[in-house]
Write a protein that holds these residues in place. Structure first.
Motif, PDB file in Angstrom:
ATOM      1  N   ASN A  65      35.867   0.441  -1.279  1.00  0.00           N
ATOM      2  CA  ASN A  65      36.854   1.507  -1.029  1.00  0.00           C
ATOM      3  C   ASN A  65      36.556   2.254   0.271  1.00  0.00           C
ATOM      4  N   GLY A  66      36.171   1.498   1.289  1.00  0.00           N
ATOM      5  CA  GLY A  66      35.947   2.103   2.602  1.00  0.00           C
ATOM      6  C   GLY A  66      34.628   2.844   2.737  1.00  0.00           C
ATOM      7  N   ARG A  67      33.778   2.761   1.707  1.00  0.00           N
ATOM      8  CA  ARG A  67      32.494   3.472   1.788  1.00  0.00           C
ATOM      9  C   ARG A  67      31.331   2.496   1.630  1.00  0.00           C
ATOM     10  N   ALA A  68      30.236   2.787   2.319  1.00  0.00           N
ATOM     11  CA  ALA A  68      29.043   1.946   2.181  1.00  0.00           C
ATOM     12  C   ALA A  68      28.237   2.414   0.978  1.00  0.00           C
ATOM     13  N   GLU A  69      27.826   1.450   0.158  1.00  0.00           N
ATOM     14  CA  GLU A  69      27.001   1.778  -1.010  1.00  0.00           C
ATOM     15  C   GLU A  69      25.777   0.874  -1.035  1.00  0.00           C
ATOM     16  N   ALA A  70      24.717   1.350  -1.702  1.00  0.00           N
ATOM     17  CA  ALA A  70      23.556   0.504  -1.981  1.00  0.00           C
ATOM     18  C   ALA A  70      23.939  -0.351  -3.179  1.00  0.00           C
ATOM     19  N   ASP A  71      24.073  -1.643  -2.928  1.00  0.00           N
ATOM     20  CA  ASP A  71      24.603  -2.551  -3.933  1.00  0.00           C
ATOM     21  C   ASP A  71      23.472  -3.122  -4.796  1.00  0.00           C
ATOM     22  N   ARG A  72      22.476  -3.739  -4.116  1.00  0.00           N
ATOM     23  CA  ARG A  72      21.373  -4.384  -4.824  1.00  0.00           C
ATOM     24  C   ARG A  72      20.066  -4.008  -4.151  1.00  0.00           C
ATOM     25  N   VAL A  73      18.978  -4.113  -4.904  1.00  0.00           N
ATOM     26  CA  VAL A  73      17.680  -3.719  -4.354  1.00  0.00           C
ATOM     27  C   VAL A  73      16.659  -4.830  -4.522  1.00  0.00           C
ATOM     28  N   THR A  74      15.753  -4.932  -3.553  1.00  0.00           N
ATOM     29  CA  THR A  74      14.613  -5.829  -3.658  1.00  0.00           C
ATOM     30  C   THR A  74      13.466  -5.195  -2.865  1.00  0.00           C
ATOM     31  N   ILE A  75      12.421  -5.967  -2.610  1.00  0.00           N
ATOM     32  CA  ILE A  75      11.341  -5.466  -1.774  1.00  0.00           C
ATOM     33  C   ILE A  75      11.230  -6.319  -0.519  1.00  0.00           C
ATOM     34  N   ARG A 147      21.027   7.277  -1.110  1.00  0.00           N
ATOM     35  CA  ARG A 147      22.380   7.784  -0.812  1.00  0.00           C
ATOM     36  C   ARG A 147      22.389   8.649   0.435  1.00  0.00           C
ATOM     37  N   SER A 148      21.402   9.556   0.541  1.00  0.00           N
ATOM     38  CA  SER A 148      21.391  10.406   1.739  1.00  0.00           C
ATOM     39  C   SER A 148      21.046   9.595   2.991  1.00  0.00           C
ATOM     40  N   LEU A 149      20.214   8.554   2.813  1.00  0.00           N
ATOM     41  CA  LEU A 149      19.906   7.711   3.976  1.00  0.00           C
ATOM     42  C   LEU A 149      21.165   7.022   4.496  1.00  0.00           C
ATOM     43  N   ILE A 150      21.955   6.468   3.574  1.00  0.00           N
ATOM     44  CA  ILE A 150      23.184   5.777   3.984  1.00  0.00           C
ATOM     45  C   ILE A 150      24.118   6.761   4.689  1.00  0.00           C
ATOM     46  N   ALA A 151      24.286   7.936   4.110  1.00  0.00           N
ATOM     47  CA  ALA A 151      25.168   8.945   4.718  1.00  0.00           C
ATOM     48  C   ALA A 151      24.662   9.316   6.104  1.00  0.00           C
ATOM     49  N   HIS A 152      23.337   9.466   6.229  1.00  0.00           N
ATOM     50  CA  HIS A 152      22.773   9.850   7.527  1.00  0.00           C
ATOM     51  C   HIS A 152      22.979   8.748   8.563  1.00  0.00           C
ATOM     52  N   VAL A 153      22.651   7.501   8.195  1.00  0.00           N
ATOM     53  CA  VAL A 153      22.793   6.387   9.148  1.00  0.00           C
ATOM     54  C   VAL A 153      24.245   6.278   9.598  1.00  0.00           C
ATOM     55  N   GLU A 154      25.187   6.472   8.667  1.00  0.00           N
ATOM     56  CA  GLU A 154      26.606   6.291   9.009  1.00  0.00           C
ATOM     57  C   GLU A 154      27.166   7.392   9.907  1.00  0.00           C
ATOM     58  N   LEU A 159      27.829   0.902   8.505  1.00  0.00           N
ATOM     59  CA  LEU A 159      27.115  -0.141   7.774  1.00  0.00           C
ATOM     60  C   LEU A 159      28.133  -1.138   7.229  1.00  0.00           C
ATOM     61  N   GLY A 160      27.755  -2.419   7.240  1.00  0.00           N
ATOM     62  CA  GLY A 160      28.662  -3.463   6.786  1.00  0.00           C
ATOM     63  C   GLY A 160      28.097  -4.235   5.608  1.00  0.00           C
ATOM     64  N   ASN A 161      28.955  -5.049   4.995  1.00  0.00           N
ATOM     65  CA  ASN A 161      28.530  -5.884   3.871  1.00  0.00           C
ATOM     66  C   ASN A 161      27.335  -6.744   4.275  1.00  0.00           C
ATOM     67  N   GLY A 162      26.298  -6.727   3.453  1.00  0.00           N
ATOM     68  CA  GLY A 162      25.135  -7.575   3.689  1.00  0.00           C
ATOM     69  C   GLY A 162      24.096  -6.962   4.611  1.00  0.00           C
ATOM     70  N   ASP A 163      24.400  -5.815   5.214  1.00  0.00           N
ATOM     71  CA  ASP A 163      23.349  -5.129   5.978  1.00  0.00           C
ATOM     72  C   ASP A 163      22.208  -4.789   5.033  1.00  0.00           C
ATOM     73  N   LEU A 164      20.988  -4.762   5.587  1.00  0.00           N
ATOM     74  CA  LEU A 164      19.808  -4.499   4.754  1.00  0.00           C
ATOM     75  C   LEU A 164      19.132  -3.220   5.223  1.00  0.00           C
ATOM     76  N   LEU A 165      18.920  -2.311   4.286  1.00  0.00           N
ATOM     77  CA  LEU A 165      18.326  -1.014   4.597  1.00  0.00           C
ATOM     78  C   LEU A 165      16.902  -0.961   4.043  1.00  0.00           C
ATOM     79  N   PHE A 166      15.922  -0.890   4.954  1.00  0.00           N
ATOM     80  CA  PHE A 166      14.506  -0.711   4.591  1.00  0.00           C
ATOM     81  C   PHE A 166      14.257   0.785   4.494  1.00  0.00           C
ATOM     82  N   THR A 167      13.695   1.236   3.378  1.00  0.00           N
ATOM     83  CA  THR A 167      13.720   2.677   3.111  1.00  0.00           C
ATOM     84  C   THR A 167      12.384   3.390   3.295  1.00  0.00           C
ATOM     85  N   GLY A 168      11.456   2.759   3.997  1.00  0.00           N
ATOM     86  CA  GLY A 168      10.181   3.431   4.280  1.00  0.00           C
ATOM     87  C   GLY A 168       9.081   2.957   3.348  1.00  0.00           C
ATOM     88  N   THR A 169       7.845   3.197   3.769  1.00  0.00           N
ATOM     89  CA  THR A 169       6.700   2.660   3.033  1.00  0.00           C
ATOM     90  C   THR A 169       5.837   3.773   2.461  1.00  0.00           C
TER      91      THR A 169
END
Ligand code: ZN
Length: 197
Positions: A65-75, A147-154, A159-169
């Motif tokens: 719906n026109g918004r970027a979401e965190a769809d799936r997670v891995t490491i 969620r706040s990371l996605i909002a900040h980056v955007e 962000l597009g489908n299949g982009d990968l967001l590494f969230t820090g260590t």
């Protein structure tokens, strides 16, 4: 496809490198050529004497719906040429040579749907080096949640489908040498087992 990475998102890790936790997310990119093929091996670059492991939660992005979401997670691994990065930081220069080199990123092949977690659930992950736990953490320790990371980056780039967001260590980063074995776990399950060539 973009690899978007966040720096200093776990206070204990920011501290171990002598950085103050930032007010707003630290953002950098890696090119697709940074990705290590599935199963490895990790090949250490010749220009660095100190490549560190950083295990991170990696979210795949979906536009809905026109918004970027965190769809799936891995490491995944954000491999960092720490000696090069320290020099660049001192000179106030960009980090790409230390962070975006070929073979500087790994993403496990198995993803879990984010919506399968109850709201507020802390997603746990850890890294073993040569059989010993060196890093462990969970999503609840992040300074900025996904969620706040996605909002900040955007605010800066879409962000597009299949982009990968590494969230820090989390804390516990350290150097790799030839022959090291890295095992990554998400929710107690082994998702990768990589050898340093
Ligand atoms: Zn990192």
């Amino acid at each position: 496809m973009k690899l978007i990475c966040i720096g200093r998102n776990y206070p204990e890790h920011a501290k171990e490198l002598g950085n103050a936790p930032p007010d707003e997310p630290v953002v950098f990119l890696k090119p697709p050529s940074a990705l290590i093929p599935h199963g490895g091996p990790i090949r250490l670059p010749t220009f660095s004497k100190e490549v560190h492991h950083e295990i991170e939660l990696v979210y795949s992005i979906r536009r809905h719906n026109g918004r970027a979401e965190a769809d799936r997670v891995t490491i995944g691994l954000d491999l960092t040429a720490r000696d090069v990065q320290s020099e660049l930081k001192q000179k106030g220069l960009p980090w790409e040579k230390a962070k975006a080199f070929d073979g500087s990123a790994y993403v496990a092949g198995t993803f879990t749907a984010v919506e399968s977690f109850p709201v507020g659930h802390h997603i746990e992950f850890m890294l073993k080096k040569n059989g010993k736990v060196v890093q462990s953490g969970h999503s609840g320790q992040m300074t900025h949640d996904v969620r706040s990371l996605i909002a900040h980056v955007e605010r800066y780039m879409q962000l597009g489908n299949g982009d990968l967001l590494f969230t820090g260590t989390p804390a516990g980063v350290g150097p790799l040498v030839a022959g090291d074995r890295l095992e990554g776990y998400l929710l107690g399950e082994l998702l990768f087992d990589l050898q340093v060539a």
